[in-house]
Design an enzyme around this catalytic site. Structure first.
Site, mmCIF file in Angstrom:
data_model
loop_
_atom_site.group_PDB
_atom_site.id
_atom_site.type_symbol
_atom_site.label_atom_id
_atom_site.label_comp_id
_atom_site.label_asym_id
_atom_site.label_seq_id
_atom_site.Cartn_x
_atom_site.Cartn_y
_atom_site.Cartn_z
ATOM 1 N N GLY A 169 0.682 -1.106 0.042
ATOM 2 C CA GLY A 169 -0.002 -0.125 -0.065
ATOM 3 C C GLY A 169 0.897 1.102 -0.182
ATOM 4 O O GLY A 169 1.726 1.319 0.672
ATOM 5 N N THR A 183 17.845 8.544 -3.197
ATOM 6 C CA THR A 183 18.436 9.007 -4.449
ATOM 7 C C THR A 183 19.421 9.811 -4.376
ATOM 8 O O THR A 183 20.893 9.758 -4.571
ATOM 9 C CB THR A 183 17.418 9.563 -5.529
ATOM 10 O OG1 THR A 183 16.412 8.661 -5.745
ATOM 11 C CG2 THR A 183 17.813 10.121 -6.976
ATOM 12 N N ARG A 219 0.878 -4.997 -5.179
ATOM 13 C CA ARG A 219 1.109 -6.291 -4.492
ATOM 14 C C ARG A 219 1.364 -7.384 -5.253
ATOM 15 O O ARG A 219 0.735 -7.380 -6.567
ATOM 16 C CB ARG A 219 -0.025 -6.506 -3.555
ATOM 17 C CG ARG A 219 -0.482 -5.217 -2.439
ATOM 18 C CD ARG A 219 -1.370 -5.705 -1.649
ATOM 19 N NE ARG A 219 -2.092 -4.601 -1.157
ATOM 20 C CZ ARG A 219 -1.454 -3.791 -0.057
ATOM 21 N NH1 ARG A 219 -0.378 -4.251 0.377
ATOM 22 N NH2 ARG A 219 -2.317 -2.704 0.688
ATOM 23 N N ASP A 244 5.094 -4.843 6.062
ATOM 24 C CA ASP A 244 5.476 -6.232 6.405
ATOM 25 C C ASP A 244 5.500 -7.423 5.237
ATOM 26 O O ASP A 244 6.356 -7.984 5.364
ATOM 27 C CB ASP A 244 4.456 -6.838 7.679
ATOM 28 C CG ASP A 244 3.171 -6.828 7.286
ATOM 29 O OD1 ASP A 244 2.553 -6.314 6.413
ATOM 30 O OD2 ASP A 244 2.432 -7.382 8.083
ATOM 31 N N THR A 277 4.112 2.533 5.719
ATOM 32 C CA THR A 277 2.821 2.159 5.879
ATOM 33 C C THR A 277 1.996 2.972 6.509
ATOM 34 O O THR A 277 2.571 3.385 7.914
ATOM 35 C CB THR A 277 2.530 0.600 6.283
ATOM 36 O OG1 THR A 277 1.125 0.354 6.752
ATOM 37 C CG2 THR A 277 3.419 0.265 7.493
ATOM 38 N N ASP A 296 -0.434 2.215 8.557
ATOM 39 C CA ASP A 296 -0.924 1.564 9.708
ATOM 40 C C ASP A 296 -0.040 1.381 10.959
ATOM 41 O O ASP A 296 -0.546 1.176 11.794
ATOM 42 C CB ASP A 296 -0.799 -0.240 9.322
ATOM 43 C CG ASP A 296 -1.876 -0.423 7.977
ATOM 44 O OD1 ASP A 296 -2.608 0.578 7.594
ATOM 45 O OD2 ASP A 296 -1.495 -1.535 7.445
ATOM 46 N N ASP A 332 2.379 -0.497 11.931
ATOM 47 C CA ASP A 332 2.257 -1.788 12.664
ATOM 48 C C ASP A 332 3.618 -2.618 12.621
ATOM 49 O O ASP A 332 3.634 -3.742 12.621
ATOM 50 C CB ASP A 332 1.126 -2.725 11.918
ATOM 51 C CG ASP A 332 1.229 -2.954 10.695
ATOM 52 O OD1 ASP A 332 1.988 -2.116 9.899
ATOM 53 O OD2 ASP A 332 0.333 -3.865 9.973
ATOM 54 N N ARG A 357 -5.504 -2.296 9.011
ATOM 55 C CA ARG A 357 -5.527 -3.873 8.665
ATOM 56 C C ARG A 357 -5.644 -4.295 10.233
ATOM 57 O O ARG A 357 -6.826 -4.275 10.673
ATOM 58 C CB ARG A 357 -4.210 -4.251 8.339
ATOM 59 C CG ARG A 357 -4.338 -5.384 7.379
ATOM 60 C CD ARG A 357 -2.886 -5.840 6.815
ATOM 61 N NE ARG A 357 -2.502 -5.177 5.953
ATOM 62 C CZ ARG A 357 -2.666 -5.447 4.551
ATOM 63 N NH1 ARG A 357 -3.718 -6.314 4.298
ATOM 64 N NH2 ARG A 357 -2.406 -4.859 3.562
HETATM 65 O O1 F6P Z 1 -1.555 -1.351 4.722
HETATM 66 C C1 F6P Z 1 -2.050 -0.306 4.397
HETATM 67 C C2 F6P Z 1 -3.427 -0.410 4.105
HETATM 68 O O2 F6P Z 1 -4.079 0.847 3.570
HETATM 69 C C3 F6P Z 1 -4.398 -1.050 5.302
HETATM 70 O O3 F6P Z 1 -4.860 -0.057 6.132
HETATM 71 C C4 F6P Z 1 -5.539 -1.689 4.334
HETATM 72 O O4 F6P Z 1 -5.988 -2.512 5.241
HETATM 73 C C5 F6P Z 1 -4.991 -2.100 3.076
HETATM 74 O O5 F6P Z 1 -3.797 -1.464 3.074
HETATM 75 C C6 F6P Z 1 -5.842 -2.027 1.977
HETATM 76 O O6 F6P Z 1 -4.927 -2.513 0.915
HETATM 77 P P1 F6P Z 1 -5.551 -2.409 -0.599
HETATM 78 O O7 F6P Z 1 -5.303 -1.080 -0.962
HETATM 79 O O8 F6P Z 1 -4.835 -3.171 -1.400
HETATM 80 O O9 F6P Z 1 -7.101 -2.702 -0.706
#
Ligand code: F6P
Length: 325
Positions: free
Chosen positions: A14, A27, A75, A106, A129, A131, A133, A175
């Site tokens: 993300g 850079t 991803r 992660d 991120t 999150d 986390d 998440r």
């Molecule tokens: O890890 C960042 C995040 O925004 C989380 O908070 C969320 O659960 C997830 O990515 C959403 O992923 P995607 O944008 O792939 O739906």
């Protein structure tokens, strides 16, 4: 050990505000140290397909203030396979990249760890991120900006909540981590935050209802973490409240939390971490994430950053409860 001469940089998973500031920092630090730097587009996907271009100082001009990531992200399930990683390695050889800096969360570091071991390539991580986390760092890039986005949105919700004397349930991202929900709730002056970290200890919603929230107030805002472990999300929480005779409204903030210009804190953090990541490669470090603890840069092994639970500070829950009387 061979001295690094060319660094590859990518963003993966993300996107998060501050990623561009980190790309800029990596850079320019690389070029300052007379190293070549190449941008790998679309994360591990671009490493596999060979979407790689050399970056100069001007390539990262005018991006420190931009959200998202100019080198795109993805991803990439193919990188989970040995065949995918082999293609990625072949492209590294072709491009003469001998050290990697990966910016992500992660999932990004899990892939980096396997790849680094498999092909003996030094990889350094920068935590990016919203999150927050990742274990071993007080802050991840994007978290502060996302919190600021959340409070701006919730300040607006509060206007209508107060006018109608309504109860609002606001779902935020994270998440399976409750950092955005808990700190967003404190910063917005909300009544409560339902977060995954304490769901097994207590039925947080039942506790709220029991304590009679909203009785003495003309509006209430409850934060709910998006995690299925946190009462099943905002919609499920609202359904339960309806059964108890409440008439809540639900706002799911969604991906708006991932966008926007990074805060000063995220820009500074990204700039520091980018410099530290290049320094780490030059110091022969490998398979570590750059973290920040008590305002000092630290190295955290990928194995710890991704596997160890980062605890929420339970004291913050007490602060939230105390201030919502
Ligand atoms: O890890 C960042 C995040 O925004 C989380 O908070 C969320 O659960 C997830 O990515 C959403 O992923 P995607 O944008 O792939 O739906």
């Amino acid at each position: 050990m061979k001295q690094i001469q060319c660094i590859g940089v990518l963003t993966s998973g993300g996107d998060a505000p501050g990623m561009n500031a980190a790309i800029r920092s990596v850079t320019r630090t690389a070029i300052f140290n007379r190293l070549k730097v190449k941008a790998i587009f679309k994360g591990y996907k671009g490493l596999i397909t060979g979407e790689i271009i050399p970056f100069e100082t001007q390539s990262v001009s005018n991006i420190i203030q931009q959200g998202g990531t100019i080198i795109k992200t993805a991803r990439c399930p193919e990188f989970h396979t040995p065949e995918g990683r082999k293609k990625a390695y072949d492209n590294l050889l072709k491009e003469e990249i001998d050290g990697l800096i990966v910016i992500g969360g992660d999932g990004t570091f899990t892939g980096a760890r396997i790849f680094s071991q498999e092909y003996n390539i030094p990889v350094i991580g920068i935590p990016g991120t919203i999150d927050n986390d990742l274990y071993g760092t007080d802050y991840t890039l994007g978290y502060d900006t996302a919190l600021n986005t959340i409070i701006q949105a919730v300040d607006k919700i509060r206007d209508t909540a107060t006018s109608h004397e309504r109860l609002f349930i606001v779902e935020v991202m994270g998440r399976d981590a409750g950092f955005l929900a808990l700190n967003g709730a404190i910063a917005s002056g909300a009544e409560a935050a339902i977060i995954p970290e304490i769901i097994t200890e207590t039925d947080q919603l039942e506790e709220l209802i029991h304590n009679g929230f909203r009785k003495t107030k003309n509006s209430s805002i409850v934060f709910v973490s998006e995690s299925n472990l946190a009462g099943g999300g905002a919609m499920a929480v609202a359904e339960r409240l309806k059964e108890k005779g409440y008439d809540p409204r639900v706002t799911i903030l969604g991906h708006v939390q991932r966008g926007g210009s990074p805060s000063a804190l995220d820009r500074i953090l990204a700039s520091r971490m980018g410099v530290a990541a290049v320094d780490a490669l030059l110091d022969d470090a490998r398979s570590v994430m750059i973290g920040i603890v008590d305002n000092e840069i630290v190295y955290v092994p990928f194995s710890k950053a991704i596997k160890d639970e980062k605890p929420v500070n339970k004291y913050l829950l007490d602060v939230l409860k105390l201030l919502s009387i």
